[in-house]
Motif scaffolding. Structure first.
Motif, PDB file in Angstrom:
ATOM      1  N   GLY A 278     -15.185  14.653 -12.988  1.00 10.97           N
ATOM      2  CA  GLY A 278     -14.819  15.663 -13.640  1.00 10.97           C
ATOM      3  C   GLY A 278     -14.692  17.150 -13.079  1.00 10.97           C
ATOM      4  O   GLY A 278     -14.294  18.117 -13.728  1.00 10.97           O
ATOM      5  N   VAL A 279     -15.044  17.032 -11.714  1.00 15.31           N
ATOM      6  CA  VAL A 279     -15.160  18.375 -10.824  1.00 15.31           C
ATOM      7  C   VAL A 279     -13.794  19.009 -10.772  1.00 15.31           C
ATOM      8  O   VAL A 279     -13.569  20.022 -10.227  1.00 15.31           O
ATOM      9  N   MET A 280     -12.616  18.260 -10.995  1.00 13.13           N
ATOM     10  CA  MET A 280     -11.348  18.660 -10.694  1.00 13.13           C
ATOM     11  C   MET A 280     -10.642  19.852 -11.492  1.00 13.13           C
ATOM     12  O   MET A 280      -9.207  19.942 -11.368  1.00 13.13           O
ATOM     13  N   GLY A 281     -11.549  20.334 -12.392  1.00 14.19           N
ATOM     14  CA  GLY A 281     -10.813  21.483 -13.129  1.00 14.19           C
ATOM     15  C   GLY A 281      -9.797  20.876 -14.371  1.00 14.19           C
ATOM     16  O   GLY A 281      -8.783  21.618 -14.174  1.00 14.19           O
ATOM     17  N   LEU A 282      -9.979  19.692 -14.702  1.00 13.97           N
ATOM     18  CA  LEU A 282      -8.868  19.130 -15.584  1.00 13.97           C
ATOM     19  C   LEU A 282      -8.877  19.945 -16.732  1.00 13.97           C
ATOM     20  O   LEU A 282      -9.709  20.640 -17.271  1.00 13.97           O
TER      21      LEU A 282
ATOM     22  N   CYS B   6       0.266  23.634  -9.981  1.00 13.88           N
ATOM     23  CA  CYS B   6       0.250  22.459  -9.358  1.00 13.88           C
ATOM     24  C   CYS B   6      -0.173  21.169 -10.540  1.00 13.88           C
ATOM     25  O   CYS B   6       0.510  20.103 -10.040  1.00 13.88           O
ATOM     26  N   GLN B   7      -0.951  21.385 -11.350  1.00 16.93           N
ATOM     27  CA  GLN B   7      -1.342  20.250 -12.092  1.00 16.93           C
ATOM     28  C   GLN B   7      -0.177  19.762 -12.844  1.00 16.93           C
ATOM     29  O   GLN B   7      -0.036  18.533 -12.953  1.00 16.93           O
ATOM     30  N   ARG B   8       0.901  20.627 -13.333  1.00 19.97           N
ATOM     31  CA  ARG B   8       1.835  20.358 -14.040  1.00 19.97           C
ATOM     32  C   ARG B   8       2.865  19.690 -13.112  1.00 19.97           C
ATOM     33  O   ARG B   8       3.363  18.827 -13.458  1.00 19.97           O
ATOM     34  N   ILE B   9       3.005  19.944 -11.851  1.00 19.81           N
ATOM     35  CA  ILE B   9       3.954  19.484 -10.851  1.00 19.81           C
ATOM     36  C   ILE B   9       3.448  17.920 -10.700  1.00 19.81           C
ATOM     37  O   ILE B   9       4.234  17.169 -10.356  1.00 19.81           O
ATOM     38  N   ILE B  10       2.094  17.961 -10.359  1.00 16.10           N
ATOM     39  CA  ILE B  10       1.480  16.428  -9.982  1.00 16.10           C
ATOM     40  C   ILE B  10       1.793  15.498 -11.355  1.00 16.10           C
ATOM     41  O   ILE B  10       2.304  14.344 -11.024  1.00 16.10           O
ATOM     42  N   LEU B  11       1.690  16.156 -12.481  1.00 16.72           N
ATOM     43  CA  LEU B  11       1.810  15.169 -13.622  1.00 16.72           C
ATOM     44  C   LEU B  11       3.019  14.875 -13.899  1.00 16.72           C
ATOM     45  O   LEU B  11       3.558  13.701 -14.175  1.00 16.72           O
ATOM     46  N   ALA B  12       4.042  15.738 -13.731  1.00 13.63           N
ATOM     47  CA  ALA B  12       5.561  15.721 -13.794  1.00 13.63           C
ATOM     48  C   ALA B  12       6.002  14.537 -12.813  1.00 13.63           C
ATOM     49  O   ALA B  12       6.650  13.638 -13.248  1.00 13.63           O
TER      50      ALA B  12
ATOM     51  N   ASN C 251      -5.340  11.930 -17.295  1.00 12.87           N
ATOM     52  CA  ASN C 251      -6.533  12.479 -16.207  1.00 12.87           C
ATOM     53  C   ASN C 251      -6.046  12.489 -14.789  1.00 12.87           C
ATOM     54  O   ASN C 251      -5.517  11.272 -14.014  1.00 12.87           O
ATOM     55  N   LEU C 252      -6.019  13.427 -14.126  1.00 15.05           N
ATOM     56  CA  LEU C 252      -5.123  13.979 -12.680  1.00 15.05           C
ATOM     57  C   LEU C 252      -6.237  13.103 -11.750  1.00 15.05           C
ATOM     58  O   LEU C 252      -5.813  12.662 -10.804  1.00 15.05           O
ATOM     59  N   GLU C 253      -7.439  13.256 -11.779  1.00 14.02           N
ATOM     60  CA  GLU C 253      -8.422  12.702 -10.863  1.00 14.02           C
ATOM     61  C   GLU C 253      -8.062  11.049 -10.805  1.00 14.02           C
ATOM     62  O   GLU C 253      -8.300  10.636  -9.676  1.00 14.02           O
ATOM     63  N   ILE C 254      -7.794  10.231 -11.973  1.00 16.47           N
ATOM     64  CA  ILE C 254      -7.372   8.937 -11.807  1.00 16.47           C
ATOM     65  C   ILE C 254      -6.108   8.782 -11.386  1.00 16.47           C
ATOM     66  O   ILE C 254      -5.862   7.940 -10.379  1.00 16.47           O
ATOM     67  N   MET C 255      -5.333   9.726 -11.577  1.00 26.97           N
ATOM     68  CA  MET C 255      -3.953   9.377 -11.352  1.00 26.97           C
ATOM     69  C   MET C 255      -3.667   9.647  -9.754  1.00 26.97           C
ATOM     70  O   MET C 255      -2.875   8.967  -9.422  1.00 26.97           O
TER      71      MET C 255
END
Length: 881
Positions: free
Chosen positions: A633-637, A438-444, A647-651
């Motif tokens: 930083g709680v989102m397991g980056l 999911c992190q990869r999908i979001i970042l992509a 940083n997906l939390e910011i994104m």
């Protein structure tokens, strides 16, 4: 009263007082009952009356009742006055002095605390009272504004503690910690080393306290005694595995590398020895990585090529030995980063990236094959997860901005995380793999669709990410991080109802209201769910209120037990909570939510009239004093928080985190409404000027929707001022307000072609702007009530104008409701799920073939959340009669 029935207790007191009107115990208990029932003025008056009554404080019952009364009323000076009055009758009562000390300590009245401690030490000569004196001097010094006064208190505390040490009255590590803190504030590191180097029974206690040993080693390094630091660290590490000591051991060793006999080889040999001991391999081998890294950074091993030094090999050796442990990645991540940064400083970035990529590829291939084999074990599964995390980090360090690279192998990751036998067995590694996917999908998605005109494609991709998250949550409902990402993405798409339902399953409690409350607090206000958000705000407010009581109690307990090291911790904790950014945000949202509590015009006016506009006033100093305790930083980056580009939390923030400008704005809103209702024109004019300044200076620190709301409040206040003056020019103000409110409502939804409403507009702006319009109109309604109450000749005209706005708004909100009831779901299927998207084609294929139930859930959740928001706002408009 013992059972908490204050009303019945009050009746019993009154019954007794009718027979004996001067019964002091009954009067003190009545004051206590009044205080508990919130009858503050009456309780204070009665309490003061008893306090001034000659001889009343002879009775211990009166002392108890009256002191509790003033404690409930948060009047510590009066509580102390009760004990002092009682002391005039029993001047040698040790317990009363202790109560004065504790009352002062709870309330940070350090001067009174010190006086009580001095009296106790003088009269009763117990060691614990000596340390109460030292601690009270320390607390006075820490709170002192004047440097001379601060130094005087510290000097007195130091002399008393030093004398106690020399006389054998410093007997435990808690007392020692207070002495060390006194010295630390003064920067007297040499004296701290001397205290920690003491002999006798205290030395044994220090040796058995890992934190004190670590502090001792650190101080030896600060004072330049690297040889002694190395020796103490070695002795400590022979006895126990302590990562802080490993790092200091390395630092002390490297500091001596210029000497003729460097201890580095011996340290390395010790790491090998300790690694061979049962249960110690991880810490000792990681210390070897630390040693190699720090030697390289100190310039003792400068390679001509990034592949020639031993740091990289050490890193991968550690990975090979511990990749089956979930902790492996968090252990080693910093060393990958340090290694690449060191290479960058030498102009060898690409060489370092190539080195790590080469080492990763075959390992990753083997791990994937092992994990996807039939009946793989937990170790194989965790190994693949660890290496996927490393791959993620290396891509970020390489500044890889190709979206396709980020979703490479995504199908295999999803199959393992959601559709394997291991997933059915709920292996933690499978949930972790789903999260990484999911992190990869979001970042992509954000890399592929960065432009405003690509927001439809972005939302379609994020929709699929949420489907994956929901599928993961269904497989393992205990995976905290999957829920956090789902909450964040639902809120990004303006879906409050489902986000709130997931948040409720997290079982947030106690300090988490302060650290994690930002994830959901206030979002309901922005998405038309005013009442349900208000309930959550009240939960947060209750936590802060409980903490205001509980933390002082913990302080009292720490003094009583002699756990002095907890005192400064509790004091800092209390200060952080009292001046918490999230506390201000929670209170601000609660005040906003209360505006939507419907009632008669009289009730609405009373609410604004009684609003506390003093405690919410903010200045530059009060803003500067705030502590931001929010855990971003709680989102397991998979990358450090400071690598902001990744940083997906910011994104995934749809709106900026509330900060100083937001706090100022939403502290001004209730003040402005209070001044309107109370017809305090001069204060109102001054406050809206301040509001306009904050609006103009806010920039991007406040969301566009919150700025629109602030401007709406400014227009509401301007309308009031013009209408109150009787100047017929208020028509232009009313027209401007009408344009602002109607303009913020969904225009297309008011027409018969409501299904043409842009799906991405609903998900990003429509509901948010409609919520702004609803809130601004609510404030305007209060202006209408105020004008009628103040007998303004313009009241009828304003009421008529607002009535026209309401009629139009009800029609427009009805259109939005109609659209969200059916066309919304159809548009989700056509525009999000089935949209042509080569980037996430494997994700779409997997969802359609293996997880249709997740698609259905997310589709219903999105449409249902939008409908809930539309229904809430529509109902509110209808109630605003």
């Amino acid at each position: 009263m013992g059972n908490g029935d204050m009303r019945q207790g009050l009746k019993e007191c009154d019954k007794l007082l009718r027979k004996h009107s001067t019964h002091q115990s009954a009067l003190s208990l009545k004051a206590y009952a009044l205080a508990r029932l919130g009858e503050v003025d009456e309780a204070v008056a009665l309490g003061q009356k008893v306090l001034r009554t000659p001889g009343a404080l002879k009775s211990s019952h009166v002392v108890q009742g009256l002191s509790l009364t003033f404690r409930v009323l948060k009047l510590p000076e009066d509580e102390i006055a009760v004990y002092n009055a009682a002391l005039t009758h029993t001047p040698d009562a040790e317990q009363l002095y202790c109560k004065i000390f504790m009352a002062a300590a709870r309330s940070k009245l350090y001067k009174e605390q010190h006086s009580a401690a001095v009296a106790l030490n003088k009269l009763f000569k117990q060691d614990r009272y000596l340390w109460w004196v030292v601690t009270s001097l320390l607390m006075q010094a820490k709170s002192a504004q004047d440097a001379t006064v601060k130094q005087l208190q510290l000097t007195l505390a130091e002399r008393m503690a030093e004398k106690a040490l020399n006389e054998g009255r410093l007997t435990n590590t808690e007392e020692l910690r207070i002495y060390l803190e006194v010295l630390e504030i003064q920067g007297n590191h040499a004296a701290m080393v001397a205290a920690l180097s003491t002999s006798g029974p205290l030395a044994e206690k220090i040796a058995n306290d890992p934190d004190l040993v670590t502090q001792w080693i650190s101080l030896l390094i600060k004072t330049g005694d690297f040889t002694k630091a190395y020796e103490v660290a070695e002795v400590s590490l022979e006895a126990r595995d302590n990562w802080a000591d490993y790092k200091l051991y390395v630092e002390a060793a490297i500091a001596q590398t210029n000497d003729s006999e460097s201890p580095v080889p011996a340290a390395s040999a010790n790491f090998d020895k300790w690694a061979a001991q049962r249960g110690r391999a991880r810490g000792a081998i990681l210390a070897g990585v630390e040693l190699a890294t720090k030697l390289h950074e100190a310039g003792h091993a400068k390679p001509t090529d990034a592949t020639a030094d031993v740091v990289g090999e050490r890193i991968w050796s550690y990975v090979d030995q511990f990749k089956t442990k979930a902790i492996c990645y968090s252990d080693i991540m910093q060393y990958f980063i340090s290694h690449v940064k060191s290479a960058t400083a030498l102009g060898l970035t690409s060489s370092a990236i190539d080195f790590h990529t080469k080492h990763l590829e075959q390992r990753l291939h083997n791990a994937r094959a092992a994990a996807t084999a039939a009946e793989c074990g937990e170790d194989a599964a965790q190994s693949w997860v660890t290496l996927e995390r490393i791959r993620y980090l290396i891509q970020a360090l390489a500044d890889d901005v190709d979206p396709q690279h980020w979703v490479a192998d995504i199908g295999a990751m999803l199959s393992f995380g959601l559709d394997s036998g291991e997933a059915e067995r709920k292996l933690a590694a499978c949930s972790d793999m789903t999260l990484i996917a999911c992190q990869r999908i979001i970042l992509a998605s954000f890399l592929a669709y960065p432009e405003p005109d690509q927001r439809g494609s972005l939302l379609a991709s994020l929709f699929k990410a949420v489907c994956v998250l929901e599928a993961g949550i269904k497989m393992n409902d205990e995976q905290f991080l999957l829920k956090l990402y789902a909450i964040r993405l639902y809120l990004y798409m303006s879906c409050y109802d489902r986000a709130r339902a997931l948040y409720d399953t997290l079982n947030i409690k106690n300090i988490q209201f302060d650290t994690l409350g930002y994830l959901i607090n206030g979002h309901g206000m922005s998405l038309g769910c005013f009442s349900v958000d208000l309930e959550l705000c009240y939960d947060g407010v209750s936590f802060y209120d409980r903490s205001d009581v509980r933390v002082p109690q913990e302080l009292e307990s720490a003094y009583g037990k002699g756990t002095y090291s907890n005192i400064t911790d509790f004091t800092t904790f209390q200060d952080n909570l009292v001046h918490s950014v999230q506390r201000e945000c929670t209170h601000g949202c609660a005040l906003r939510g209360e505006a939507f509590e419907h009632g008669a015009s009289k009730d609405i006016l009373e609410q604004w009239e009684e609003a506390d506009v003093v405690s919410i006033e903010h200045t530059d100093d009060t803003i500067a004093a705030l502590h931001d305790n929010r855990d971003v930083g709680v989102m397991g980056l998979q990358t450090p928080v400071d690598m902001t580009k990744w940083n997906l939390e910011i994104m995934t923030r749809q709106i900026p985190l509330p900060g100083s400008a937001w706090i100022r704005i939403f502290s001004m809103v209730p003040q402005i409404m209070h001044y309107i209702v109370c017809s305090e024109v001069d204060l109102l004019e001054s406050k809206i000027k301040d509001l306009l300044v904050v609006i103009n200076e806010a920039g991007q620190s406040v969301s566009s929707h919150d700025l629109l709301l602030a401007r709406g409040v400014y227009q509401v206040a301007s309308l009031y001022l013009r209408a109150l003056s009787g100047n017929e020019g208020f028509d232009s103000e009313l027209a401007a307000l009408s344009d602002m409110i109607i303009g913020a409502l969904p225009q297309d939804a008011a027409s018969s072609a409501s299904n043409t409403l842009e799906l991405c507009d609903v998900a990003l702006t429509t509901i948010r702007t409609a919520s702004v319009a609803t809130e601004v109109f609510t404030y305007a309604q209060s202006v209408r009530h105020a004008l009628f109450a103040q007998r303004s000749p313009s009241a009828n005209a304003v009421a008529l104008g607002l009535s026209q706005i309401r009629k139009t708004a009800i029609k427009m909100m009805a259109g939005l409701r109609t659209w969200t009831e059916k066309p919304a779901r159809e548009n989700i299927d056509s525009l999000w799920l089935n949209a042509k998207d080569s980037l996430l084609a494997p994700v779409t294929a997997f969802l359609l073939s293996r997880r249709k139930s997740a698609i259905t859930l997310v589709t219903k959740s999105c449409a249902g959340s939008w409908l809930k928001s539309a229904n809430n706002m529509a109902a509110h408009w209808k109630k605003c009669t």
